[in-house]
Design an enzyme around this catalytic site. Structure first.
Site, PDB file in Angstrom:
ATOM      1  NE  ARG A  52      -2.961   0.403   3.265  1.00  0.00           N
ATOM      2  CZ  ARG A  52      -2.243   0.534   4.391  1.00  0.00           C
ATOM      3  NH1 ARG A  52      -1.489   1.587   4.583  1.00  0.00           N
ATOM      4  NH2 ARG A  52      -2.285  -0.399   5.309  1.00  0.00           N
ATOM      5  CE1 TYR A 104     -16.152  11.008 -16.655  1.00  0.00           C
ATOM      6  CE2 TYR A 104     -15.728  11.110 -14.313  1.00  0.00           C
ATOM      7  CZ  TYR A 104     -16.054  10.393 -15.428  1.00  0.00           C
ATOM      8  OH  TYR A 104     -16.290   9.049 -15.333  1.00  0.00           O
ATOM      9  CG  ASP A 177      -9.454  16.164 -15.364  1.00  0.00           C
ATOM     10  OD1 ASP A 177      -8.692  15.553 -16.137  1.00  0.00           O
ATOM     11  OD2 ASP A 177     -10.537  15.698 -14.966  1.00  0.00           O
ATOM     12  CE  LYS A 202     -11.931   7.921 -18.660  1.00  0.00           C
ATOM     13  NZ  LYS A 202     -12.287   9.189 -18.045  1.00  0.00           N
TER      14      LYS A 202
HETATM   15  C1  PLP Z   1     -12.871   9.617 -16.807  1.00  0.00           C
HETATM   16  C2  PLP Z   1     -12.559  10.950 -16.319  1.00  0.00           C
HETATM   17  C3  PLP Z   1     -12.377  11.199 -14.949  1.00  0.00           C
HETATM   18  C4  PLP Z   1     -12.553  10.127 -13.889  1.00  0.00           C
HETATM   19  O1  PLP Z   1     -11.585   9.131 -13.996  1.00  0.00           O
HETATM   20  P1  PLP Z   1     -11.854   7.584 -13.635  1.00  0.00           P
HETATM   21  O2  PLP Z   1     -10.566   6.940 -13.996  1.00  0.00           O
HETATM   22  O3  PLP Z   1     -13.029   7.132 -14.441  1.00  0.00           O
HETATM   23  O4  PLP Z   1     -12.159   7.547 -12.171  1.00  0.00           O
HETATM   24  C5  PLP Z   1     -12.055  12.487 -14.566  1.00  0.00           C
HETATM   25  N1  PLP Z   1     -11.911  13.486 -15.478  1.00  0.00           N
HETATM   26  C6  PLP Z   1     -12.098  13.281 -16.794  1.00  0.00           C
HETATM   27  C7  PLP Z   1     -11.922  14.410 -17.742  1.00  0.00           C
HETATM   28  C8  PLP Z   1     -12.422  12.014 -17.259  1.00  0.00           C
HETATM   29  O5  PLP Z   1     -12.619  11.828 -18.573  1.00  0.00           O
END
Ligand code: PLP
Length: 386
Positions: A52, A104, A177, A202
């Site tokens: 962890r 998001y 982000d 992604k």
């Molecule tokens: C998918 C996404 C998230 C969240 O991420 P997860 O890996 O699904 O928890 C946050 N911000 C954006 C822009 C995303 O496309």
């Protein structure tokens, strides 16, 4: 390998933070599928005690991501939302956050449904207009949360200007982000942001085979709090997923180039189609954020949103359900093309009134353009638009 010799992004993607395995010479980082590590005597160990806290596969990925974003510290988490959750845990009840209004859906849900209850206050503003941020800043403001390009409207927010504003107000933390751009297209720390977040699910993973998040910062004090929380709360990814992310990153630059090339061809095709009303893609010179995108991004990304003339939900439903190569699915950034309907999928957790405020109509279709041949993707779209 010394970091000074690695200048280009591709070289860093493949080598930064990575060494052949010291015990065997394995060139690719092994999957250290272990929860614990032998100690010679109590407290005498090789830097790893419990997975962890530390794991060699995870460490390699964290160092690599830090290098790609030009940051000192990288931390990975079990999901993108777990990464955001960890950052929010550095705040205290009564603190205020100013966030992009078009963001998001899961981030919105975490902010409003989880952290409002715990005493944080959120303001959602259209950050393309800098004064909308300034109006909400007060002595309780601790964090500005930027998503750019925004999801799904593909608005572009000027990171450098927001960073200047945040600094002028006594050092409000600026988080970006960077999921839609990947570090290949945009590097927020270099533009003045304090911390970068990724849903590595992604583009970073890139193959739709893992769920993971990341935070990268050069702020030692913040990093210390984040490492503490990563261990204290424990939302870490397993070594297998870290290996998959490392594997994905080795082709990140090549993939992004093709995502962008394909997206440009498809955006142009959609714009010329008589049935299409509006196409949202920052590469068009008349896109309101085009000049900022040109300044802060290497290219315009692989995401496109569009509406069909007449703005009827039924038409959008029919189109996305009839696509053959595009898969109707949540998510983005994989090798395969995906089509989604934000109002009922990714953004269903945002109330309709809020969605409409940011321009997200019920007929909007969002495309994540993959690495298939652009001609085939265009033929697929042409067929369903007829
Ligand atoms: C998918 C996404 C998230 C969240 O991420 P997860 O890996 O699904 O928890 C946050 N911000 C954006 C822009 C995303 O496309």
């Amino acid at each position: 390998m010394s970091n000074t010799i690695m200048k280009g992004f591709g070289t860093k993607a493949i080598h930064a933070g990575l060494e052949p395995d010291p015990s065997t010479g394995a060139v690719m980082t092994p999957i250290y599928q272990t929860s614990t590590y032998a100690q010679e005597a109590p407290g005498v160990h090789k830097g790893f005690e419990y997975s962890r806290t530390h794991n060699p596969t995870r460490k390699a990925l964290e160092n690599n991501l830090a290098a790609l974003e030009g940051g000192k510290h990288g931390l990975v988490f079990a999901s993108g939302l777990a990464a955001i959750d960890t950052l929010l845990k550095t705040l205290h009840p009564g603190d205020e956050v100013i966030s992009t209004n078009d963001l998001y859906g899961g981030t919105y849900r975490l902010f409003v449904k989880v952290y409002e209850k715990l005493g944080l206050k959120f303001h959602f503003v259209p950050m393309q207009d800098l004064s909308s941020i300034e109006k909400k800043i007060n002595e309780k403001t601790r964090l500005i949360w930027v998503e750019t390009p925004t999801n799904p409207m593909l608005n572009v927010i000027d990171i450098e200007s927001v960073a200047t504003l945040a600094k002028s107000k006594g050092g409000i933390l600026l988080a970006v982000d960077n999921t839609f751009s990947s570090p290949y297209l945009q590097q927020p720390l270099k533009l003045g942001a304090d911390v970068v977040m990724h849903s590595a699910t992604k583009y970073i993973g890139g193959h739709s085979d893992l769920v993971m998040g990341a935070l990268i910062t050069s702020n030692d004090n913040l990093a210390e709090q984040l490492y503490f929380l990563q261990n204290a709360a424990g939302a870490i990814p397993g070594p297998m997923d870290c290996f998959l992310a490392l594997r994905g990153i080795k082709t990140l630059h090549v993939r992004m180039q093709r995502h962008c090339e394909n997206a440009e061809k498809i955006a142009r095709f959609l714009r010329s189609h008589p049935k299409v009303e509006k196409v949202f893609w920052p590469g068009f010179p008349d896109h309101p954020g085009h000049d900022i995108a040109k300044k802060q991004m290497r290219a315009f990304g692989g995401m496109i949103s569009f509406t069909i003339k007449g703005d009827r939900v039924e038409d959008a439903y029919k189109a996305i359900s009839s696509l053959k190569i595009f898969t109707l699915a949540e998510s983005l950034g994989g090798v395969e093309s995906l089509a989604g309907h934000p109002a009922t999928m990714t953004h269903a957790s945002i109330p309709k009134a809020e969605r409409l405020k940011s321009g997200l109509s019920d007929s909007l279709i969002r495309l994540s353009i993959g690495l298939e041949d652009a001609e085939d993707l265009i033929a697929d779209l042409k067929h369903v638009l007829q």
